[in-house]
Enzyme design. Structure first.
Site, mmCIF file in Angstrom:
data_model
loop_
_atom_site.group_PDB
_atom_site.id
_atom_site.type_symbol
_atom_site.label_atom_id
_atom_site.label_comp_id
_atom_site.label_asym_id
_atom_site.label_seq_id
_atom_site.Cartn_x
_atom_site.Cartn_y
_atom_site.Cartn_z
ATOM 1 C CD GLU A 1 7.498 -3.925 1.692
ATOM 2 O OE1 GLU A 1 7.880 -4.427 2.757
ATOM 3 O OE2 GLU A 1 6.677 -4.468 0.936
ATOM 4 C CD GLU B 1 8.116 -6.948 -2.083
ATOM 5 O OE1 GLU B 1 7.331 -7.405 -1.224
ATOM 6 O OE2 GLU B 1 9.248 -6.519 -1.820
#
Ligand SMILES: *[C@@H]1O[C@H](CO)[C@@H](O)[C@H](O)[C@H]1NC(C)=O
Ligand SMILES: *[C@@H]1O[C@H](CO)[C@@H](O)[C@H](O)[C@H]1NC(C)=O
Ligand SMILES: *[C@@H]1O[C@H](CO)[C@@H](O)[C@H](O)[C@H]1NC(C)=O
Ligand SMILES: *[C@@H]1O[C@H](CO)[C@@H](O)[C@H](O)[C@H]1NC(C)=O
Length: 509
Positions: A346, A451
């Site tokens: 991320e 995720e």
């Protein structure tokens, strides 16, 4: 005799490795979709701390309200106005604001349990010019330190004692000085008394280790690493329809037994154990560099000290990060469990610019390939505003590359705040499907929903509604060509715990 046995053993091991190596080579991934799809769970909150996953990890910290990155605001009881870094920093501190927001928030750097430095919006540290309080220094070294003195059990009233021995006072709305000597009766006319508000906290690895300090942190962290995830968890994972784990790690894992303070050595040993258990139960491992040096997104889960994001700004920093990937791949390349290495988790746009990220991804990919021709290399898409296929020009040239996408029906109240159960489920079927289709191409990288969670903004949903939500996501993310990973295995918040979901019949694989 002994030496000879050892040579023989080594030879055997070496031959075994060659066999494994060549049989793995013969599995061609090319641009074809592998038959094997990852059905994984993240081991979040294990080797990279996230306080919300296991709040009790912070219980033993003295003065745990004041950790690194805690945002504090001070309202003078005498003037009724907030302290503020004028212009956000670079000049004086004033006491003339009616409302508190960014410029009125001071981020703590914790020196020890009673002593702190204050960092302002534009990242300068609070210091003195004569007796006048200013925010001009760009470095913490040599900057003024402060003690936050509380009024006994009253947690709201504080005085701020500077390292010159005097207390800060709001003399006038335009003049804040560090020259108030001595005691206070804590009256409402005392210019050295402030009402304190906590405007934000970080509870990551930096906070927990620096919070305990160098004497206690090693013991606390090692205890956590050896109890939070244990061999029985791998047995549970294998027995419940999962075939892989994604393991978030922090850059300090590659620094040996004595990483730079406040970090603590020993997470590498825990990761070694994970590889042993994974091999025993036939589980694949995706190593995920979740916290890169300097922080790639400013969140606690990338171990930001105070919310700032500096990863990738210098070549030296990128080189250091590649070194971590190199180290980890070299260490585990021979394990049959190493399935993939995710170069960074991320990275956040616009702070992380695409050109810097691309430079890192190229070098990180080479570092993995130096040791393994078979491990997949996972490239995380940026968070924030970005084009979903922006990594394609790069990834198309990299054999065995995968793009990681994180899909949460959360963190965006404009989008998800008011959705009903059915609208959430429709969003998965319609919108996530089209997003995933857009990045799933025959000649591009594989796709990985690294995720997701069966949690949403819906309040008071029934078990059956949660089940339908999970089923919808499993169906859609099951079409990702590399696979998916649930966030996370264990969490005090039940719906975020796959273990809880499985044990309570919410999710069945
Ligand atoms: C905290 O740090 C300050 C400044 O270095 C020092 O004077 C003080 O004794 C320390 N306190 C503790 C509890 O270690
Ligand atoms: C606060 O004081 C500064 C310095 O005198 C001044 O520039 C600023 O306009 C004042 N702000 C308010 C809201 O009064
Ligand atoms: C959600 O609903 C509330 C209450 O009806 C409303 O005030 C708010 O504007 C809505 N938010 C969005 C993003 O539609
Ligand atoms: C989801 O997809 C539908 C159908 O294409 C579209 O009308 C809607 O605007 C999308 N929702 C969001 C939030 O993008």
């Amino acid at each position: 005799m002994k030496a000879l046995t050892r040579i023989k053993m080594n030879l055997k091991l070496w031959l075994l490795c060659r066999v494994v190596f060549f049989s793995m080579l013969s599995v061609s991934y090319g641009r074809k979709t592998p038959n094997f799809r990852v059905k994984a769970v993240n081991l979040g909150g294990w080797l990279v701390t996230e306080g919300w996953i296991k709040p009790s990890l912070f219980d033993g910290i003295h003065n745990k309200d004041f950790l690194d990155g805690t945002g504090v605001q001070f309202k003078s009881v005498a003037t009724g106005k907030y302290l503020s870094a004028e212009n956000g920093g670079g000049t004086i501190i004033v006491a003339n604001r009616t409302d508190a927001s960014g410029w009125e928030t001071f981020k703590l750097w914790r020196i020890n349990e009673t002593t702190f430095q204050f960092r302002v919006f534009n990242k300068q540290f609070v210091g003195l010019d004569g007796i006048e309080v200013v925010a001009v220094s760009k470095t913490s070294i040599g900057s003024l330190t402060f003690e936050i003195v509380r009024k006994g059990d009253d947690l709201n009233h504080v005085r701020i004692k500077a390292s010159n021995g005097f207390f800060l006072q709001a003399k006038t709305k335009e003049l804040v000085t560090a020259d108030f000597a001595g005691e206070s009766n804590w009256g409402d006319d005392d210019p050295s008394v402030f009402l304190i508000t906590i405007a934000g906290r970080l509870e990551g690895e930096f906070q927990v280790t620096n919070g305990y300090g160098p004497d206690k942190a090693p013991q606390v962290m090692r205890e956590h690493w050896s109890t939070f995830i244990v061999e029985a968890d791998f047995k549970f994972i294998a027995a419940n329809g999962l075939n892989a784990v994604r393991i978030p790690v922090g850059w300090w894992i590659a620094s040996g037994p004595t990483p730079p303070l406040p970090y603590v050595g020993g997470s590498l040993k825990a990761l070694d154990n994970a590889f042993l258990w994974a091999q025993k139960y036939g589980i694949k491992i995706i190593i995920d560099l979740h916290a890169a040096p300097g922080s790639q997104n400013g969140f606690e889960h990338s171990s930001s000290r105070d919310g700032s994001q500096q990863w990738g700004e210098t070549d030296e920093n990128i080189k250091q990060t590649v070194g971590v990937i190199d180290f980890l791949t070299a260490r585990y390349a021979k394990s049959p469990s190493l399935y993939a290495v995710e170069l960074i988790n991320e990275p956040l746009a616009p702070g992380v610019i695409l050109e810097r990220l691309t430079k890192y991804y190229k070098a990180g990919y080479e570092a993995v390939r130096k040791h393994s021709s078979t491990a997949y290399v996972v490239l995380s898409n940026r968070l924030g505003k970005h084009e979903p296929r922006e990594l394609f020009p790069l990834a198309s040239g990299l054999m065995g590359s995968v793009v990681d996408l994180h899909y949460y029906n959360l963190f965006n109240s404009d989008l998800f705040g008011n959705l009903t159960v059915q609208q959430n489920i429709d969003f998965i079927h319609t919108n996530r499907t089209s997003e995933l289709n857009f990045v799933t191409t025959s000649n591009g990288p594989l796709t990985f929903v690294g995720e997701w969670v069966a949690e949403w903004e819906v309040k008071g949903a029934t078990k059956e509604q949660y089940q339908r939500f999970a089923v919808a996501q499993l169906e859609v993310y099951g079409r990702a060509t590399f696979g998916w990973a649930y966030w996370t295995l264990k969490n005090v918040n039940n719906h975020w715990s796959l273990e809880w979901n499985i044990k309570n019949g919410y999710i069945k694989l």
